[in-house]
Design a protein around this motif. Structure first.
Motif, PDB file in Angstrom:
ATOM      1  N   LEU A 219       3.648  -0.662  -9.258  1.00  0.00           N
ATOM      2  CA  LEU A 219       5.102  -0.857  -9.286  1.00  0.00           C
ATOM      3  C   LEU A 219       5.766   0.240 -10.110  1.00  0.00           C
ATOM      4  CD1 LEU A 219       7.560  -2.555  -8.513  1.00  0.00           C
ATOM      5  CD2 LEU A 219       7.122  -3.983 -10.528  1.00  0.00           C
ATOM      6  N   ASP A 220       5.108   0.683 -11.189  1.00  0.00           N
ATOM      7  CA  ASP A 220       5.657   1.795 -11.976  1.00  0.00           C
ATOM      8  C   ASP A 220       5.708   3.073 -11.142  1.00  0.00           C
ATOM      9  OD1 ASP A 220       5.984   0.233 -14.252  1.00  0.00           O
ATOM     10  OD2 ASP A 220       3.939   0.616 -14.942  1.00  0.00           O
ATOM     11  N   ALA A 221       4.673   3.288 -10.323  1.00  0.00           N
ATOM     12  CA  ALA A 221       4.673   4.455  -9.445  1.00  0.00           C
ATOM     13  C   ALA A 221       5.798   4.365  -8.425  1.00  0.00           C
ATOM     14  CB  ALA A 221       3.323   4.573  -8.739  1.00  0.00           C
ATOM     15  N   ALA A 222       6.046   3.161  -7.909  1.00  0.00           N
ATOM     16  CA  ALA A 222       7.145   2.967  -6.958  1.00  0.00           C
ATOM     17  C   ALA A 222       8.486   3.269  -7.620  1.00  0.00           C
ATOM     18  CB  ALA A 222       7.118   1.542  -6.425  1.00  0.00           C
ATOM     19  N   ARG A 223       8.659   2.825  -8.862  1.00  0.00           N
ATOM     20  CA  ARG A 223       9.908   3.105  -9.579  1.00  0.00           C
ATOM     21  C   ARG A 223      10.112   4.596  -9.789  1.00  0.00           C
ATOM     22  NH1 ARG A 223       8.507  -1.823 -13.632  1.00  0.00           N
ATOM     23  NH2 ARG A 223       9.828  -3.432 -12.681  1.00  0.00           N
ATOM     24  N   ALA A 224       9.013   5.314 -10.046  1.00  0.00           N
ATOM     25  CA  ALA A 224       9.116   6.756 -10.266  1.00  0.00           C
ATOM     26  C   ALA A 224       9.457   7.495  -8.975  1.00  0.00           C
ATOM     27  CB  ALA A 224       7.809   7.290 -10.849  1.00  0.00           C
TER      28      ALA A 224
ATOM     29  N   ALA B 285       0.846  -1.186   0.000  1.00  0.00           N
ATOM     30  CA  ALA B 285       0.000   0.000   0.000  1.00  0.00           C
ATOM     31  C   ALA B 285       0.884   1.239   0.000  1.00  0.00           C
ATOM     32  CB  ALA B 285      -0.905   0.000   1.228  1.00  0.00           C
ATOM     33  N   GLY B 286       0.384   2.323  -0.615  1.00  0.00           N
ATOM     34  CA  GLY B 286       1.097   3.590  -0.564  1.00  0.00           C
ATOM     35  C   GLY B 286       1.502   4.168  -1.899  1.00  0.00           C
ATOM     36  N   PHE B 287       1.367   3.389  -2.975  1.00  0.00           N
ATOM     37  CA  PHE B 287       1.863   3.854  -4.271  1.00  0.00           C
ATOM     38  C   PHE B 287       0.762   4.238  -5.260  1.00  0.00           C
ATOM     39  CE2 PHE B 287       5.425   1.326  -2.606  1.00  0.00           C
ATOM     40  CZ  PHE B 287       6.422   2.294  -2.670  1.00  0.00           C
ATOM     41  N   GLY B 288      -0.483   4.192  -4.837  1.00  0.00           N
ATOM     42  CA  GLY B 288      -1.549   4.582  -5.743  1.00  0.00           C
ATOM     43  C   GLY B 288      -2.902   4.582  -5.052  1.00  0.00           C
ATOM     44  N   ARG B 289      -3.873   5.189  -5.700  1.00  0.00           N
ATOM     45  CA  ARG B 289      -5.233   5.279  -5.155  1.00  0.00           C
ATOM     46  C   ARG B 289      -6.010   3.986  -5.334  1.00  0.00           C
ATOM     47  NH1 ARG B 289     -10.124   6.570  -7.468  1.00  0.00           N
ATOM     48  NH2 ARG B 289      -9.122   7.045  -9.473  1.00  0.00           N
ATOM     49  N   GLU B 290      -5.730   3.263  -6.427  1.00  0.00           N
ATOM     50  CA  GLU B 290      -6.545   2.103  -6.781  1.00  0.00           C
ATOM     51  C   GLU B 290      -6.395   0.977  -5.759  1.00  0.00           C
ATOM     52  OE1 GLU B 290      -5.285   4.531 -10.177  1.00  0.00           O
ATOM     53  OE2 GLU B 290      -4.152   3.401  -8.666  1.00  0.00           O
ATOM     54  N   VAL B 291      -7.532   0.399  -5.398  1.00  0.00           N
ATOM     55  CA  VAL B 291      -7.549  -0.742  -4.481  1.00  0.00           C
ATOM     56  C   VAL B 291      -8.835  -1.517  -4.748  1.00  0.00           C
ATOM     57  CG1 VAL B 291      -8.693   0.504  -2.585  1.00  0.00           C
ATOM     58  CG2 VAL B 291      -7.220  -1.455  -2.058  1.00  0.00           C
ATOM     59  N   THR B 292      -8.838  -2.783  -4.431  1.00  0.00           N
ATOM     60  CA  THR B 292     -10.007  -3.620  -4.674  1.00  0.00           C
ATOM     61  C   THR B 292     -11.292  -3.013  -4.111  1.00  0.00           C
ATOM     62  OG1 THR B 292     -10.975  -5.795  -4.289  1.00  0.00           O
ATOM     63  CG2 THR B 292      -9.504  -4.980  -2.599  1.00  0.00           C
ATOM     64  N   ILE B 293     -12.392  -3.207  -4.811  1.00  0.00           N
ATOM     65  CA  ILE B 293     -13.687  -2.683  -4.377  1.00  0.00           C
ATOM     66  C   ILE B 293     -14.069  -3.224  -3.005  1.00  0.00           C
ATOM     67  CG2 ILE B 293     -14.911  -4.523  -5.593  1.00  0.00           C
ATOM     68  CD1 ILE B 293     -16.154  -0.898  -5.076  1.00  0.00           C
ATOM     69  N   ALA B 294     -13.622  -4.444  -2.694  1.00  0.00           N
ATOM     70  CA  ALA B 294     -13.958  -5.037  -1.395  1.00  0.00           C
ATOM     71  C   ALA B 294     -13.459  -4.177  -0.236  1.00  0.00           C
ATOM     72  CB  ALA B 294     -13.377  -6.438  -1.301  1.00  0.00           C
ATOM     73  N   LEU B 295     -12.287  -3.575  -0.369  1.00  0.00           N
ATOM     74  CA  LEU B 295     -11.769  -2.705   0.689  1.00  0.00           C
ATOM     75  C   LEU B 295     -12.398  -1.315   0.626  1.00  0.00           C
ATOM     76  CD1 LEU B 295      -7.988  -3.693   0.809  1.00  0.00           C
ATOM     77  CD2 LEU B 295      -9.773  -4.227   2.468  1.00  0.00           C
TER      78      LEU B 295
ATOM     79  N   THR C 288      13.709  -3.357  -8.022  1.00  0.00           N
ATOM     80  CA  THR C 288      12.317  -3.787  -8.223  1.00  0.00           C
ATOM     81  C   THR C 288      12.276  -5.127  -8.947  1.00  0.00           C
ATOM     82  OG1 THR C 288      12.056  -2.640 -10.348  1.00  0.00           O
ATOM     83  CG2 THR C 288      11.503  -1.391  -8.353  1.00  0.00           C
ATOM     84  N   HIS C 289      11.149  -5.817  -8.787  1.00  0.00           N
ATOM     85  CA  HIS C 289      10.942  -7.078  -9.494  1.00  0.00           C
ATOM     86  C   HIS C 289       9.449  -7.329  -9.646  1.00  0.00           C
ATOM     87  CE1 HIS C 289      11.919 -11.125 -10.918  1.00  0.00           C
ATOM     88  NE2 HIS C 289      10.872 -11.542 -10.209  1.00  0.00           N
ATOM     89  N   LEU C 290       9.047  -7.800 -10.829  1.00  0.00           N
ATOM     90  CA  LEU C 290       7.655  -8.162 -11.105  1.00  0.00           C
ATOM     91  C   LEU C 290       7.581  -9.677 -11.279  1.00  0.00           C
ATOM     92  CD1 LEU C 290       4.752  -7.095 -11.702  1.00  0.00           C
ATOM     93  CD2 LEU C 290       5.386  -7.147 -14.135  1.00  0.00           C
ATOM     94  N   PHE C 291       6.819 -10.328 -10.401  1.00  0.00           N
ATOM     95  CA  PHE C 291       6.611 -11.774 -10.500  1.00  0.00           C
ATOM     96  C   PHE C 291       5.511 -12.058 -11.517  1.00  0.00           C
ATOM     97  CE2 PHE C 291       8.375 -11.279  -6.222  1.00  0.00           C
ATOM     98  CZ  PHE C 291       9.327 -12.295  -6.191  1.00  0.00           C
TER      99      PHE C 291
END
Length: 313
Positions: A241-246, A128-138, A253-256
């Motif tokens: 992850l792109d926001a974190a890189r910026a 958490a912390g790198f963008g506004r978007e989050v699952t609708i459930a939360l 960084t690594h993308l699984f």
């Protein structure tokens, strides 16, 4: 797919409240922090892999799993302060490698920003912390009284929640679902989760104010940082992850691939290898960039030259 059977956790007292934790291994200290509505069991696989070379602490955050809630509201600064006091309680007085998944990543960043001497490195796992978007459930939890209604314990809801965490549904085992239902039935579970969710965001998503303030502090830190994500995350999208890189251009960084919200479970062995390599080299990289060739704080000792660390707890 069968989940590993976790060893019986211990309990320690922090701020006069019972806290559930698990401690194994000898070596540099590592702290593993889970996400919202979750428990230390989310790190069972990684905990056991790391315990061969590290003193590994997995902890149920206050109000989650076997840890009693704090007296104060469950906010991000309060949770980070708790982690610092937990480290004091178990005798970790030097910097530790801090690994946080989801909400745990935001807590790790808050701890590093507030008490940088405690943190040898930061590893942020689908944080958490790198963008506004989050699952609708939360996001729906912000709507009263709908949020409390949605948190009513049921086997259907527990299975649905577990399935949302993984790309491979085989990881949503019957054991994981049963434990999630057990945790959801704890008398403080819904209150603490709603309190945390309301602090972090609204129906529109994760609040910008705390994110911007926190990232502004973290990007000024000289702490080795590793940010990883699963490309099929349904909770916090991989675009973060792109926001974190910026925002953290010096971070590794690594993308699984073909992985959801919990790489520490779905990609445990690969993640373990990457993590140990990061700890072995990141401090050296930072020292070279600054012209300082002293051994990095909290670095992984070479095999056969790793003194035991004897923290209490």
């Amino acid at each position: 797919m069968t989940a590993p059977v976790a060893r019986r956790p211990r309990h320690v007292t922090v701020d006069g409240r019972r806290v559930c934790h698990r401690v194994d291994g000898d070596g540099p200290p590592v702290v593993l922090l889970h996400g919202i509505g979750r428990t230390l069991r989310d790190f069972t696989e990684l905990h056991e892999l790391l315990a061969d070379r590290f003193r590994v602490h997995s902890v149920d955050l206050p109000g989650y799993g076997g840890s009693l809630p704090m007296v104060q509201p469950c906010t991000l600064p309060a949770l980070a302060g708790f982690v610092g006091r937990y480290l004091d309680a178990v005798g970790v007085d030097g910097p530790a490698h801090v690994v946080g998944n989801s909400l745990g990543g935001a807590i790790a960043m808050r701890l590093a920003a507030s008490e940088p001497a405690r943190v040898a490195s930061l590893t942020l796992v689908n944080s958490a912390g790198f963008g506004r978007e989050v699952t609708i459930a939360l996001r729906l939890l912000a709507l009263r009284p709908l949020g409390r209604l949605l948190l009513r314990p049921s086997r259907w809801a527990a299975r649905r929640a577990e399935l949302s965490l993984f790309h491979d549904p085989a990881f949503a085992t019957a054991e994981r679902v049963a434990y999630a239902l057990e945790v959801a039935r704890l008398p403080y579970a819904a209150r603490v989760m709603l309190e945390t969710a309301h602090h972090l965001g609204t129906f529109r998503g994760v609040s910008a104010q705390w994110r911007e303030e926190l990232l502004s502090e973290v990007e000024r830190l000289d702490i080795p940082t590793f940010v990883v994500w699963g490309d099929r995350d349904l909770i916090l999208p991989a675009s973060h992850l792109d926001a974190a890189r910026a925002r953290l251009p010096r971070a590794r960084t690594h993308l699984f691939r073909n992985c959801g919200h919990m790489p520490q479970i779905e990609c445990a062995e690969e993640f373990h290898r990457l993590l140990v390599d990061f700890w072995s080299t990141a401090g050296t990289d930072a020292a070279a960039a600054s012209g300082d060739h002293a051994p990095p704080v909290g670095a992984v000792p070479p095999a056969g030259d790793r003194p035991a660390v004897a923290e209490a707890g």
